[in-house]
Design a protein around this motif. Sequence first.
Motif, PDB file in Angstrom:
ATOM      1  N   LEU A 136       0.858  -1.184   0.000  1.00 62.22           N
ATOM      2  CA  LEU A 136       0.000   0.000   0.000  1.00 62.22           C
ATOM      3  C   LEU A 136       0.895   1.234   0.000  1.00 62.22           C
ATOM      4  CD1 LEU A 136      -2.578  -1.163   2.716  1.00 62.22           C
ATOM      5  CD2 LEU A 136      -2.768  -1.379   0.220  1.00 62.22           C
ATOM      6  N   ASP A 137       0.803   2.026  -1.062  1.00 64.58           N
ATOM      7  CA  ASP A 137       1.706   3.163  -1.227  1.00 64.58           C
ATOM      8  C   ASP A 137       1.021   4.480  -0.870  1.00 64.58           C
ATOM      9  OD1 ASP A 137       3.958   1.689  -2.066  1.00 64.58           O
ATOM     10  OD2 ASP A 137       3.098   1.506  -4.078  1.00 64.58           O
ATOM     11  N   GLY A 138       1.856   5.500  -0.639  1.00 65.35           N
ATOM     12  CA  GLY A 138       1.330   6.814  -0.258  1.00 65.35           C
ATOM     13  C   GLY A 138       0.739   6.806   1.135  1.00 65.35           C
ATOM     14  N   ALA A 139       1.375   6.073   2.043  1.00 67.42           N
ATOM     15  CA  ALA A 139       0.823   5.865   3.380  1.00 67.42           C
ATOM     16  C   ALA A 139       1.561   6.702   4.419  1.00 67.42           C
ATOM     17  CB  ALA A 139       0.914   4.387   3.764  1.00 67.42           C
ATOM     18  N   ALA A 140       0.838   7.075   5.454  1.00 64.27           N
ATOM     19  CA  ALA A 140       1.389   7.763   6.615  1.00 64.27           C
ATOM     20  C   ALA A 140       0.824   7.109   7.867  1.00 64.27           C
ATOM     21  CB  ALA A 140       1.050   9.252   6.587  1.00 64.27           C
ATOM     22  N   GLU A 141       1.435   7.412   9.018  1.00 61.09           N
ATOM     23  CA  GLU A 141       1.056   6.703  10.243  1.00 61.09           C
ATOM     24  C   GLU A 141      -0.421   6.853  10.557  1.00 61.09           C
ATOM     25  OE1 GLU A 141       2.418   6.297  14.943  1.00 61.09           O
ATOM     26  OE2 GLU A 141       3.454   7.678  13.592  1.00 61.09           O
ATOM     27  N   ASP A 142      -0.948   8.079  10.479  1.00 61.63           N
ATOM     28  CA  ASP A 142      -2.355   8.265  10.830  1.00 61.63           C
ATOM     29  C   ASP A 142      -3.275   7.617   9.802  1.00 61.63           C
ATOM     30  OD1 ASP A 142      -1.631  10.072   8.870  1.00 61.63           O
ATOM     31  OD2 ASP A 142      -2.833  11.723   9.666  1.00 61.63           O
ATOM     32  N   SER A 143      -2.899   7.668   8.507  1.00 61.96           N
ATOM     33  CA  SER A 143      -3.774   7.089   7.484  1.00 61.96           C
ATOM     34  C   SER A 143      -3.826   5.575   7.587  1.00 61.96           C
ATOM     35  CB  SER A 143      -3.312   7.512   6.083  1.00 61.96           C
ATOM     36  OG  SER A 143      -2.001   7.045   5.800  1.00 61.96           O
ATOM     37  N   VAL A 144      -2.723   4.932   7.902  1.00 59.39           N
ATOM     38  CA  VAL A 144      -2.720   3.478   8.039  1.00 59.39           C
ATOM     39  C   VAL A 144      -3.523   3.056   9.253  1.00 59.39           C
ATOM     40  CG1 VAL A 144      -1.281   1.467   8.532  1.00 59.39           C
ATOM     41  CG2 VAL A 144      -0.556   3.116   6.808  1.00 59.39           C
ATOM     42  N   GLU A 145      -3.339   3.747  10.377  1.00 57.51           N
ATOM     43  CA  GLU A 145      -4.081   3.381  11.577  1.00 57.51           C
ATOM     44  C   GLU A 145      -5.576   3.574  11.375  1.00 57.51           C
ATOM     45  OE1 GLU A 145      -4.358   4.800  16.222  1.00 57.51           O
ATOM     46  OE2 GLU A 145      -2.378   4.437  15.342  1.00 57.51           O
ATOM     47  N   ASN A 146      -5.959   4.677  10.723  1.00 59.19           N
ATOM     48  CA  ASN A 146      -7.383   4.905  10.456  1.00 59.19           C
ATOM     49  C   ASN A 146      -7.940   3.834   9.521  1.00 59.19           C
ATOM     50  OD1 ASN A 146      -7.448   7.197  12.047  1.00 59.19           O
ATOM     51  ND2 ASN A 146      -7.050   8.599  10.347  1.00 59.19           N
ATOM     52  N   PHE A 147      -7.159   3.480   8.501  1.00 52.67           N
ATOM     53  CA  PHE A 147      -7.591   2.469   7.539  1.00 52.67           C
ATOM     54  C   PHE A 147      -7.759   1.117   8.236  1.00 52.67           C
ATOM     55  CE2 PHE A 147      -6.515  -0.751   4.279  1.00 52.67           C
ATOM     56  CZ  PHE A 147      -7.521  -0.489   3.367  1.00 52.67           C
ATOM     57  N   ALA A 148      -6.762   0.737   9.039  1.00 46.93           N
ATOM     58  CA  ALA A 148      -6.816  -0.550   9.730  1.00 46.93           C
ATOM     59  C   ALA A 148      -7.985  -0.618  10.703  1.00 46.93           C
ATOM     60  CB  ALA A 148      -5.500  -0.801  10.465  1.00 46.93           C
ATOM     61  N   SER A 149      -8.231   0.466  11.411  1.00 44.16           N
ATOM     62  CA  SER A 149      -9.290   0.458  12.420  1.00 44.16           C
ATOM     63  C   SER A 149     -10.671   0.433  11.796  1.00 44.16           C
ATOM     64  CB  SER A 149      -9.146   1.668  13.350  1.00 44.16           C
ATOM     65  OG  SER A 149      -9.284   2.877  12.636  1.00 44.16           O
ATOM     66  N   ARG A 150     -10.791   0.781  10.516  1.00 47.69           N
ATOM     67  CA  ARG A 150     -12.084   0.644   9.840  1.00 47.69           C
ATOM     68  C   ARG A 150     -12.346  -0.792   9.407  1.00 47.69           C
ATOM     69  NH1 ARG A 150     -10.436   5.455   7.247  1.00 47.69           N
ATOM     70  NH2 ARG A 150     -10.129   4.362   5.256  1.00 47.69           N
ATOM     71  N   ILE A 151     -11.285  -1.589   9.282  1.00 47.43           N
ATOM     72  CA  ILE A 151     -11.457  -3.017   8.985  1.00 47.43           C
ATOM     73  C   ILE A 151     -11.913  -3.758  10.225  1.00 47.43           C
ATOM     74  CG2 ILE A 151     -10.249  -5.124   8.296  1.00 47.43           C
ATOM     75  CD1 ILE A 151      -8.386  -3.338   6.626  1.00 47.43           C
ATOM     76  N   GLY A 152     -11.325  -3.436  11.358  1.00 49.40           N
ATOM     77  CA  GLY A 152     -11.668  -4.081  12.618  1.00 49.40           C
ATOM     78  C   GLY A 152     -10.894  -3.427  13.743  1.00 49.40           C
ATOM     79  N   PRO A 153     -11.192  -3.790  14.979  1.00 52.54           N
ATOM     80  CA  PRO A 153     -10.481  -3.192  16.106  1.00 52.54           C
ATOM     81  C   PRO A 153      -9.004  -3.573  16.087  1.00 52.54           C
ATOM     82  CG  PRO A 153     -11.842  -5.024  16.840  1.00 52.54           C
ATOM     83  CD  PRO A 153     -12.198  -4.774  15.406  1.00 52.54           C
ATOM     84  N   LEU A 154      -8.146  -2.613  16.377  1.00 52.17           N
ATOM     85  CA  LEU A 154      -6.722  -2.894  16.417  1.00 52.17           C
ATOM     86  C   LEU A 154      -6.412  -3.867  17.552  1.00 52.17           C
ATOM     87  CD1 LEU A 154      -5.166   0.639  15.808  1.00 52.17           C
ATOM     88  CD2 LEU A 154      -5.576  -1.175  14.149  1.00 52.17           C
ATOM     89  N   GLN A 155      -5.513  -4.797  17.262  1.00 50.69           N
ATOM     90  CA  GLN A 155      -5.102  -5.787  18.256  1.00 50.69           C
ATOM     91  C   GLN A 155      -4.082  -5.171  19.210  1.00 50.69           C
ATOM     92  OE1 GLN A 155      -5.926  -9.119  18.857  1.00 50.69           O
ATOM     93  NE2 GLN A 155      -4.575  -8.873  20.623  1.00 50.69           N
ATOM     94  N   PRO A 156      -4.394  -5.058  20.496  1.00 47.84           N
ATOM     95  CA  PRO A 156      -3.413  -4.508  21.429  1.00 47.84           C
ATOM     96  C   PRO A 156      -2.255  -5.481  21.637  1.00 47.84           C
ATOM     97  CG  PRO A 156      -5.329  -5.303  22.626  1.00 47.84           C
ATOM     98  CD  PRO A 156      -5.659  -5.418  21.164  1.00 47.84           C
ATOM     99  N   THR A 157      -1.091  -4.942  21.882  1.00 46.31           N
ATOM    100  CA  THR A 157       0.091  -5.738  22.194  1.00 46.31           C
ATOM    101  C   THR A 157       0.728  -5.177  23.464  1.00 46.31           C
ATOM    102  OG1 THR A 157       1.769  -4.393  21.063  1.00 46.31           O
ATOM    103  CG2 THR A 157       0.467  -5.904  19.702  1.00 46.31           C
ATOM    104  N   GLU A 158       1.755  -5.845  23.945  1.00 49.76           N
ATOM    105  CA  GLU A 158       2.441  -5.347  25.126  1.00 49.76           C
ATOM    106  C   GLU A 158       3.116  -4.002  24.874  1.00 49.76           C
ATOM    107  OE1 GLU A 158       5.029  -8.752  23.445  1.00 49.76           O
ATOM    108  OE2 GLU A 158       2.933  -8.139  23.498  1.00 49.76           O
ATOM    109  N   PHE A 159       3.273  -3.627  23.583  1.00 49.58           N
ATOM    110  CA  PHE A 159       3.877  -2.349  23.241  1.00 49.58           C
ATOM    111  C   PHE A 159       2.834  -1.250  23.028  1.00 49.58           C
ATOM    112  CE2 PHE A 159       6.812  -5.627  21.811  1.00 49.58           C
ATOM    113  CZ  PHE A 159       8.010  -5.207  22.361  1.00 49.58           C
ATOM    114  N   GLY A 160       1.555  -1.616  22.986  1.00 46.01           N
ATOM    115  CA  GLY A 160       0.500  -0.651  22.739  1.00 46.01           C
ATOM    116  C   GLY A 160      -0.229  -0.949  21.443  1.00 46.01           C
TER     117      GLY A 160
END
Length: 382
Positions: A136-160
């Motif tokens: 996936l090209d033309g990506a930034a941190e906020d755009s990827v997180e927003n995109f992923a969270s629209r697919i489903g809830p983000l999986q928490p890890t020990e790092f956050g």
Amino acid sequence: MSVDLVEVHGDLFHPIWLRDNCLCLECRHAWTFWKTVDISRFSERSSIIKEVDLNQESLVVLWDEEPGHRSVFPLEWLSAHAYGRQQISPRLVHDHALWDAATWTDTSPPSHALADCASDGGTWAEDLARNGFVFLDGAAEDSVENFASRIGPLQPTEFGRSIAVQATPEANHPVKSGNELTPHTDFSTYLNVAPLLQFMLFIKNDAVGGDSILVDGFMVAEHFRKDHPDHFERLTMTPINFQQVYPDWEYFLARRRSIIEVDRSGNIEGVFFHHSHTCNWDLPPEEVGAFYEAYFLFFDYLRNPDFQLRRHTPAGRCIALQNGRILHGRAPYDPSSGGRTLIDSYVPWEYFEARLRYRQFNGFYPAAGKKYSGSGLGARVI
């Protein structure tokens, strides 16, 4: 009419199953499609068919009940739910395109502009389901997180919610060094979570070395099964312990699972491997030597360049991959030669599959409410 089975285009259905799975809005909640009728409370627990008919689109069953009841089953729905053969599965069955290094000699790996991708599916999702990964090209941190969270809830890890991976002088974790990382899967090994959809976003990548490595675990496993069937069976049948210790947080994480997971038909469902986290095997001592032989040989397959896609990943590119099929790693790099920073985030793979399944099958239930017009074709009753 006492009917033992109903045959529709070669598929057999029991009357009780048909009555239990009626799709009408008297038996289903209009929004969730939950069953709202409990046939186990019927006075007669054996459902009796009064009349059955088949048209070009549906099987229609009239039930001998008071008051009368009619069920309409789209033929596509029946085919997808026919028991005794392949049907809708908890794990969506994709048309996998297995690949190795030679696959990408004359063909470019699948890539899409993130801005053109819809979170509920489309070409990018089909490529991901088929190949196990997509760029996936033309990506930034906020755009990827927003995109992923629209697919489903983000999986928490020990790092956050996300993990920044970069080399630091005081690094207390091998990942945050410039060392080589051999092909592996992530948290599905030592955390008790489902397979994951992983997003690896490169914020910066100016260092010398550090090529990304992707391996199609399903392709490797199929070659391994063909070449070494006994070793393959040993890896599928032997649960092993994966573990991760964090002294700073006082965590000792552990999970037991097989490296290669197959379904009842022998189809490969998952490949989970992380040599740094493997610990123990559930085996008698006299069988440990044979297991190590299989384990090391499979590790050799994963490290074989013939099975690896190696690419420099530029800043602004995100690798979305099926963590549980695709193993990832990196070549060593020199942190003093430039920066290399990526952000990892995860969504349970089940939510991605659920998006695809919904797009494929959501028409079944509204279709059940279509006005029925008998065709006279007749379904066969046995």
